[in-house]
Design a protein around this motif. Sequence first.
Motif, mmCIF file in Angstrom:
data_model
loop_
_atom_site.group_PDB
_atom_site.id
_atom_site.type_symbol
_atom_site.label_atom_id
_atom_site.label_comp_id
_atom_site.label_asym_id
_atom_site.label_seq_id
_atom_site.Cartn_x
_atom_site.Cartn_y
_atom_site.Cartn_z
ATOM 1 N N THR A 66 -4.524 -12.820 -1.855
ATOM 2 C CA THR A 66 -5.017 -13.593 -2.788
ATOM 3 C C THR A 66 -6.244 -12.148 -3.131
ATOM 4 N N SER A 67 -7.322 -12.290 -3.798
ATOM 5 C CA SER A 67 -7.825 -11.550 -4.677
ATOM 6 C C SER A 67 -8.419 -10.767 -3.009
ATOM 7 N N GLU A 68 -8.910 -11.207 -1.308
ATOM 8 C CA GLU A 68 -9.269 -10.339 -0.705
ATOM 9 C C GLU A 68 -7.771 -9.372 0.238
ATOM 10 N N LEU A 69 -6.620 -10.008 0.072
ATOM 11 C CA LEU A 69 -5.674 -9.191 0.008
ATOM 12 C C LEU A 69 -5.479 -7.888 -0.861
ATOM 13 N N ILE A 70 -5.204 -8.163 -1.622
ATOM 14 C CA ILE A 70 -5.643 -7.089 -3.360
ATOM 15 C C ILE A 70 -6.513 -6.473 -2.453
ATOM 16 N N ILE A 71 -7.488 -6.224 -2.289
ATOM 17 C CA ILE A 71 -8.893 -4.904 -1.975
ATOM 18 C C ILE A 71 -8.260 -4.696 -0.924
ATOM 19 N N ARG A 72 -7.127 -4.577 0.266
ATOM 20 C CA ARG A 72 -7.130 -4.461 1.147
ATOM 21 C C ARG A 72 -5.851 -3.490 0.912
ATOM 22 N N VAL A 73 -4.777 -3.805 0.228
ATOM 23 C CA VAL A 73 -3.713 -3.093 -0.219
ATOM 24 C C VAL A 73 -4.343 -2.058 -1.109
ATOM 25 N N LEU A 74 -5.371 -2.507 -2.283
ATOM 26 C CA LEU A 74 -6.002 -1.273 -3.340
ATOM 27 C C LEU A 74 -6.630 0.283 -1.683
ATOM 28 N N THR B 246 -5.163 3.973 -1.156
ATOM 29 C CA THR B 246 -6.377 4.269 -1.581
ATOM 30 C C THR B 246 -6.237 5.963 -0.049
ATOM 31 N N LEU B 247 -6.312 5.099 0.653
ATOM 32 C CA LEU B 247 -6.816 6.013 1.914
ATOM 33 C C LEU B 247 -5.225 6.655 2.488
ATOM 34 N N LEU B 248 -4.089 5.903 1.623
ATOM 35 C CA LEU B 248 -3.222 6.728 1.530
ATOM 36 C C LEU B 248 -2.740 8.106 1.059
ATOM 37 N N LEU B 249 -3.457 7.600 -0.145
ATOM 38 C CA LEU B 249 -2.807 8.953 -0.748
ATOM 39 C C LEU B 249 -4.367 10.177 -0.748
ATOM 40 N N PHE C 85 2.784 8.979 5.482
ATOM 41 C CA PHE C 85 3.107 7.955 5.216
ATOM 42 C C PHE C 85 3.465 7.006 6.055
ATOM 43 N N VAL C 86 4.441 7.622 6.780
ATOM 44 C CA VAL C 86 5.227 6.734 7.833
ATOM 45 C C VAL C 86 4.385 6.858 9.036
ATOM 46 N N ILE C 87 3.171 8.082 9.394
ATOM 47 C CA ILE C 87 2.313 7.356 10.362
ATOM 48 C C ILE C 87 1.139 6.322 9.862
ATOM 49 N N MET C 88 0.481 6.832 9.001
ATOM 50 C CA MET C 88 -0.236 5.400 8.319
ATOM 51 C C MET C 88 0.456 4.044 8.819
ATOM 52 N N GLU C 89 1.503 3.976 7.702
ATOM 53 C CA GLU C 89 2.269 2.685 7.636
ATOM 54 C C GLU C 89 2.474 2.498 9.299
ATOM 55 N N LEU C 90 2.572 3.189 10.405
ATOM 56 C CA LEU C 90 2.435 2.553 11.953
ATOM 57 C C LEU C 90 1.863 1.977 12.315
ATOM 58 N N PHE C 91 0.403 2.667 12.319
ATOM 59 C CA PHE C 91 -1.229 1.949 12.488
ATOM 60 C C PHE C 91 -1.241 0.708 11.507
ATOM 61 N N PRO D 137 0.539 -1.560 -0.520
ATOM 62 C CA PRO D 137 0.362 -0.027 0.007
ATOM 63 C C PRO D 137 1.078 1.271 -0.030
ATOM 64 N N THR D 138 2.232 0.988 0.873
ATOM 65 C CA THR D 138 2.859 2.779 0.761
ATOM 66 C C THR D 138 3.231 2.486 -0.495
ATOM 67 N N ASN D 139 3.761 1.339 -1.469
ATOM 68 C CA ASN D 139 3.818 2.239 -2.992
ATOM 69 C C ASN D 139 3.434 2.399 -3.890
ATOM 70 N N LEU D 140 2.058 1.877 -3.772
ATOM 71 C CA LEU D 140 0.516 2.454 -4.340
ATOM 72 C C LEU D 140 0.184 3.315 -3.855
ATOM 73 N N GLY D 141 0.866 3.852 -2.932
ATOM 74 C CA GLY D 141 0.061 5.555 -2.648
ATOM 75 C C GLY D 141 1.158 6.044 -2.365
ATOM 76 N N GLU D 142 2.176 5.714 -2.405
ATOM 77 C CA GLU D 142 3.598 6.961 -3.388
ATOM 78 C C GLU D 142 3.198 7.044 -4.943
ATOM 79 N N GLY D 143 2.994 6.186 -5.575
ATOM 80 C CA GLY D 143 2.380 5.978 -6.942
ATOM 81 C C GLY D 143 1.894 7.081 -6.947
ATOM 82 N N LEU D 144 0.165 6.882 -6.084
ATOM 83 C CA LEU D 144 -0.861 7.631 -7.064
ATOM 84 C C LEU D 144 -0.885 8.973 -6.686
ATOM 85 N N VAL D 145 0.202 9.630 -5.597
ATOM 86 C CA VAL D 145 -0.061 10.723 -5.250
ATOM 87 C C VAL D 145 0.585 11.243 -6.119
#
Length: 897
Positions: A757-765, A769-772, A800-806, A693-701
């Motif tokens: 799995t599909s469940e985990l992909i949804i969680r990553v997305l 998105t929350l990081l973005l 990014f850092v604090i959201m990753e921490l939680f 999610p961090t890599n996804l969020g950074e790319g989306l930003v």
Amino acid sequence: MAVDEVVALLQTDSVRGLDQDEVERRLRRFGPNVLTAKKGRPAWLRFLLQFHQPLIYILIVSGLITAGLREWVDSGVIFGVVLANAIAGFIQESRAENALAALARTMVSHTLVRRSGEKREVASANLVVGDIVLLQAGDKVPADLRLVRARELQVDESALTGESVPVAKSVDPVPEDTMLAERIDMVYGSSMVTHGQGTGVVVATGGDTEVGRISELIFSAEDLETPLTRKIARFSRVLLYAILILAAVTVVVGLLRGKPLLDMFMAAVALAVGAIPEGLPAAVTITLAIGVSRMARRRAIIRKLPAVETLGSVTVICSDKTGTLTENQMTVQAIVAGSEHYEVSGSGYAPFGRIVRMDGREDDGSRALAECLRAGLLCNDSELVEKDGQWQVQGDPTEGALLVVAVKAGLDRAEQQARFPRLDVIPFESRYQYMATLHADERNGHRLVYVKGAVERIIERCDQALDGSGRLVAIDRERILGDVDHLAARGMRVLAFARLEMAPETERISHDDLASGLVFLGLQGMIDPPRAEAVTAVRICQEAGIKVKMITGDHPATAAAIAEQIGLVHRRDAALPVVTGEDLATCSDGELQRTVEQANVFARATPEQKIRLVQALQARGHVVAMTGDGVNDAPALKQADIGVAMGRAGTDVAREAADMVLTDDNFSSIEAAIEEGRGVFDNLTKFIVWTLPTNLGEGLVILVAIFLGTTLPILPVQILWINMTTAGFLGLMLAFEPKEPGIMQRRPRDPETPILTSELIIRVLLVGTLLLIGAFGLFRWELAGGASLDEARTVAVNVFVIMELFYLFNCRSLDRSVFQLGMFSNLWVLGGVCAMVVLQAVYTYVPLMNELFQTSSIGLFSWIRIGLAGLLCYAVVEMEKKYRRRIRARKKEKEGR
């Protein structure tokens, strides 16, 4: 072929041997009696190959572009990350293939030969075909020999054939299609002479020997990728194409919006750097290394790092029998004496246990039982010793078992030897198949001969038998043979015992003395018993959906008996109870795949057949673990997805070909290692679900900023800071996460199932998105509130850092809440969180860091908003997990109905 034919064919002389000139000619023609080791890759090449990864290519290109743009800090950080990953991978890389070197070491020795009519000691490397080799107890056989003379010769061929007891040899020819384990007229290089003497003519040297043939099989076996390396390679390729496409889109969109090309290059670099999980290679390596240390504590040493994760994917274990599933200590378990049947408790060489009748009653003083045990004790050349708390036998394992059972009955060997001192002995000879010793009876002044050996050879010399009260009765040969069949059906090796009274003046005995008139004393049935912990481990594996199959070179009856005791076969009349090497030889590949799926026990299997069995299972989609200890097991160990060698009884060859070595040679350690392997895969999955999610969020930003035409909220060097520091201080703490309850109740993972799995992909997305939203939203908030660009970017980085921490606390379990696991069950996580908070304070407030990373100090209210964003992220993910649990519970409830 007959001996004379062999000698003539090889143009040698069984008495004089070869002349030195002829030896030198043959040495030039055939070469030395050694195996040539295959060279591994040089160190420099192995180091360069660390950079041969798609994602590393992107980082290198990004570093070159930033260097060309004179962004020296960014370029230096990127190349520093690349170099650090390469060094870590190089250090952890498996050692070069040493199996052939180990095989060569097994052949390096000196041996006694007869040349030009004289005995000479020569280096085994200088042996040639036609040499006459002299063997005696304790010698390592230097090449493949056809025996021309043998006296009481016994050879331990377990490293080649898997046969659990030494093989008696003779010079008699055998049929051409006789299996290796039953070629009694041959001895093979790397086997050991345990008893007697022999002379043989060399028929094969170096690579032409059976050991040489096995070495070729080792290198013909494929080096398989592990499930993890396959999945990460597939994941990397997908990520590579996605990053390249998005970077190209970024440049094109920016140029269309009138942005300078230089700025768009930097944006593309930022996108690439943000989307690449730089910490993943290090995280995989360190997580596997932690798994290695955990397994070492459970007596499993990992030689090749990816094997840790492969263990968690295993669907079939192909196990050797001797020493892995069994004690590798022959044990008398049944006795027949005076028409009574007795069971013996206890296993191994420890002399503790009881001898009871079949109805459970203690022995009431049977004279036949006492004499049968005394015969086994006195007609014996081995010793039972205790060393460092462990009971060991010095000598033949079969004789050791007879000593142990006699001690269990209360017989003291020193006392018995003092009462019945030995006067003479007839050693065991394969021609006669018995051993006899002459003793003086100090109390009665008699001479007694005790005899032990093959049942047929003993009972044909007996006229009477001893009953329980000590009276002589007529021998019932049919009943005795029936008792033998009963014990043999249980996989036991059966020995018969007899005695003969001689005149008081007798000082010597001969075979003629023992031709008739013996008194039959009884039978002792022995077997290498299954380990108690192996029985439990097999059951646990079966409950975990892992099939266990026994592949052994031992006798089919013995294999069937052990398999029944450990739960691999449950009815002796079941379909395909034991498949033999002869059966396998006639199977086509298609038939073999069906057979290997149905059958659980394979006996008298050759090295080639072991490889075929492993390949057949792999063709059926299984992830195969193969255990072994001998030279004959090495090719299959290398072919298997994970090869498991024995540390105590295993040969160097087997250990070098394996991915894992068991320090206790115990099957239960394999089950423990699989449990640890499943835990390692869980923790790797948790790290990947946490980092993506961090890599996804950074790319989306970056993408959103380009599409909106606004300033980049984070710079490439800031992205690298986020990725590397959080991976090290937060993500890696998941590697220390304890195994979750019920891990061995799960079914094995399908090797083709992707990591996510599909469940985990949804969680990553979802989290991406929350990081973005959090980073981009608070970045714009800060700018709208009058903050400088550096201050706003500092807030975005900290979001990014604090959201990753939680989110890290969410990822401690992919299903459960952190409160179900226990907040303090992984103190490494709490330590990492504290360290990360301190590091972010340094990043935000230390002037040098501000200058290097273009950051600035921020105020209290900014931190409050950042903290709320992190808390919101944690709450949303927990609600998603709770929703998933509820859906699974409903589905399970419907299936139950």
